[in-house]
Structure formats: C-alpha cells, structure tokens
Design a protein around this motif. Structure first.
Motif, PDB file in Angstrom:
ATOM      1  N   VAL A  11     -94.960  83.458  12.760  1.00 54.14           N
ATOM      2  CA  VAL A  11     -94.182  82.883  13.720  1.00 54.14           C
ATOM      3  C   VAL A  11     -92.766  83.782  14.058  1.00 54.14           C
ATOM      4  N   SER A  12     -92.366  84.557  13.173  1.00 47.78           N
ATOM      5  CA  SER A  12     -91.441  85.696  13.400  1.00 47.78           C
ATOM      6  C   SER A  12     -91.856  86.486  14.429  1.00 47.78           C
ATOM      7  N   LYS A  13     -92.952  87.228  14.334  1.00 48.24           N
ATOM      8  CA  LYS A  13     -93.653  88.173  15.279  1.00 48.24           C
ATOM      9  C   LYS A  13     -94.066  87.590  16.539  1.00 48.24           C
ATOM     10  N   GLY A  14     -94.236  86.293  16.639  1.00 54.94           N
ATOM     11  CA  GLY A  14     -94.853  85.810  17.963  1.00 54.94           C
ATOM     12  C   GLY A  14     -96.199  85.652  17.846  1.00 54.94           C
ATOM     13  N   GLU A  35     -94.584  70.335   4.251  1.00 54.32           N
ATOM     14  CA  GLU A  35     -93.906  71.401   3.462  1.00 54.32           C
ATOM     15  C   GLU A  35     -94.325  72.788   4.306  1.00 54.32           C
ATOM     16  N   MET A  36     -95.426  72.982   4.989  1.00 55.76           N
ATOM     17  CA  MET A  36     -95.626  73.999   5.877  1.00 55.76           C
ATOM     18  C   MET A  36     -94.466  74.309   6.859  1.00 55.76           C
ATOM     19  N   LEU A  37     -94.199  73.132   7.463  1.00 52.35           N
ATOM     20  CA  LEU A  37     -93.174  73.283   8.466  1.00 52.35           C
ATOM     21  C   LEU A  37     -91.842  73.512   7.741  1.00 52.35           C
ATOM     22  N   MET A  38     -91.336  72.861   6.907  1.00 51.02           N
ATOM     23  CA  MET A  38     -89.954  72.985   6.106  1.00 51.02           C
ATOM     24  C   MET A  38     -90.004  74.325   5.511  1.00 51.02           C
ATOM     25  N   ASP A  39     -90.816  75.001   4.763  1.00 46.00           N
ATOM     26  CA  ASP A  39     -90.822  75.977   4.086  1.00 46.00           C
ATOM     27  C   ASP A  39     -91.172  77.120   4.530  1.00 46.00           C
ATOM     28  N   SER A  40     -91.832  77.293   5.611  1.00 50.23           N
ATOM     29  CA  SER A  40     -92.332  78.601   6.165  1.00 50.23           C
ATOM     30  C   SER A  40     -92.021  78.559   7.662  1.00 50.23           C
ATOM     31  N   MET A  41     -92.213  77.666   8.271  1.00 48.29           N
ATOM     32  CA  MET A  41     -91.929  77.918   9.973  1.00 48.29           C
ATOM     33  C   MET A  41     -90.490  77.644  10.275  1.00 48.29           C
ATOM     34  N   ILE A  42     -89.938  76.777   9.775  1.00 48.02           N
ATOM     35  CA  ILE A  42     -88.535  76.683  10.014  1.00 48.02           C
ATOM     36  C   ILE A  42     -87.784  77.750   9.471  1.00 48.02           C
ATOM     37  N   MET A  69     -94.313  79.245  17.512  1.00 46.27           N
ATOM     38  CA  MET A  69     -93.732  78.011  16.794  1.00 46.27           C
ATOM     39  C   MET A  69     -94.218  76.735  17.325  1.00 46.27           C
ATOM     40  N   GLN A  70     -94.312  76.746  18.492  1.00 45.63           N
ATOM     41  CA  GLN A  70     -94.809  75.276  19.373  1.00 45.63           C
ATOM     42  C   GLN A  70     -96.103  75.403  19.153  1.00 45.63           C
TER      43      GLN A  70
END
Length: 209
Positions: A11-14, A35-42, A69-70
């Motif tokens: 996500v960070s590197k797009g 948890e994937m969303l809350m712990d890694s992506m957000i 991210m989308q």
C-alpha cells in the motif's frame, strides 16, 4: 491480528497488483478482512499522510498509494459489510460550484476511506443543495474543496445553507483556503493537506481529542 508487513509495504509503495495478490492470498488463508484493513492498510495510509504533511512524500506518491489502497478496499469492503462492521462515521466531500478540480478532493476522499470512514464523493461543481441532500442521507461531516479564489466564496453559501443543521460539521480546504477564511465563514475546521483532513474530521466528530 498482527500487521501484515508485505501488505503494509505494498500500500505504501502504491503497488496495486501486489495489494490484490496479498489480500486474496491472506483471505484464502482465513485472514479477518476487518483486521487486515485496520492493522495493515489503514496504518500504511496514516503513515503516508503524516509523511506528506512533513513534505517527505508528494502528491504523485500519495495518489499511487491511494489507488493501491482502493484496490484492496474493493475486495475487502463487501466482506467487511457482511460482518456488520460499522464505519467510524459518514462524510461527504465535493468541489464547490464553479470549480472542476478534483485531485485534492480525490486524495482526501481516499484518505478518509482508508481511515475507516464511509465517504460519499459528490464530485465537482457541487451546489449547496447537493451537499444538503448528502446531509439528509446521513453525512455527519461535509468537506468542501476549492482550488480557485473565484470559487472559494461559494463555500460561504454552503455554510449558510447548512446553518439549520448545527450538528453537521463543515470542513474546508484547497490551495487558496486558510484557517482565517474558515473562521470567517463559520466552518468548523480547515485542513491544508489530505493527512491533516482526516485528523480534523476525527476531531470535529469527537473521535479523537
């Protein structure tokens, strides 16, 4: 669930393809989509927003990360909805009447989605009635964007239109916009970048001090 470093980095590197592959692989292994969303992506988007506010990354990097991210959200959102996970809040965002610029608006919308908000993107050239309708449909905060000094005054019209909804928070931003102007027209908040916009929305809605 611990942070999935590979997903965070993608996500960070797009890296959209990597995000898609990692998300699908983790789901196949039984990972929890919330948890994937809350712990890694957000956290990845939050960190990028903080770096953006410090001028360590710039708009192109932010846009690429937002698209990645989308890609992940497109897979996870239906699964999260099935689990009954509630968003932090409901907001709407749009570029005001007469203004067709949308890069900044799109970036803020993506950051808000990444932070866990349900976002209604109203698009560009939005009149006051369009924002008012979004409020009627449940938006708790209204975000107004303007890139032109000639369209910026329309923000005042939206504030005036929503005066009968004091519980709804109005946050403004855009290149010519300032905190002084926000105070002058009676807006509840002002943000000068996408990362800051998330923090202002959270503060205005009482989610963070």
């Amino acid at each position: 669930m611990a942070k999935i470093q590979a997903l965070y980095d993608a996500v960070s590197k797009g890296k959209r393809k990597d995000v898609e592959q990692i998300v699908n692989a983790e789901l196949a292994k039984g990972a929890n989509p919330v948890e994937m969303l809350m712990d890694s992506m957000i956290p990845a988007m939050r960190d990028l927003g903080d770096r953006f506010s410090r001028n360590e990354v710039y708009v192109p990097e932010m846009l690429i990360a937002a698209r990645a991210m989308q890609t992940g959200l497109n897979i996870l959102e239906p699964l999260i909805a099935q689990r009954g996970h509630k968003p932090l809040g409901r907001v709407c965002i749009g570029t005001v009447k007469g203004d067709l610029h949308d890069i900044g608006k799109n970036l803020v919308a993506m950051m808000l989605k990444g932070a866990g908000f349900e976002v209604s993107d109203l698009g560009v050239d939005c009149d006051a009635e369009k924002f008012a309708k979004a409020v009627e449909l449940g938006s708790q905060a209204v975000l107004l964007s303007a890139l032109l000094t000639t369209t910026m005054p329309y923000m005042r019209e939206v504030v005036t239109r929503l005066k009968d909804k004091p519980q709804v928070k109005i946050i403004i931003g855009g290149a010519p916009v300032t905190q002084q102007y926000a105070d002058e027209i009676g807006a509840h908040g002002y943000a000068d970048n996408a990362g800051e916009a998330v923090k202002v929305v959270e503060r205005c809605l009482g989610l963070k001090g």
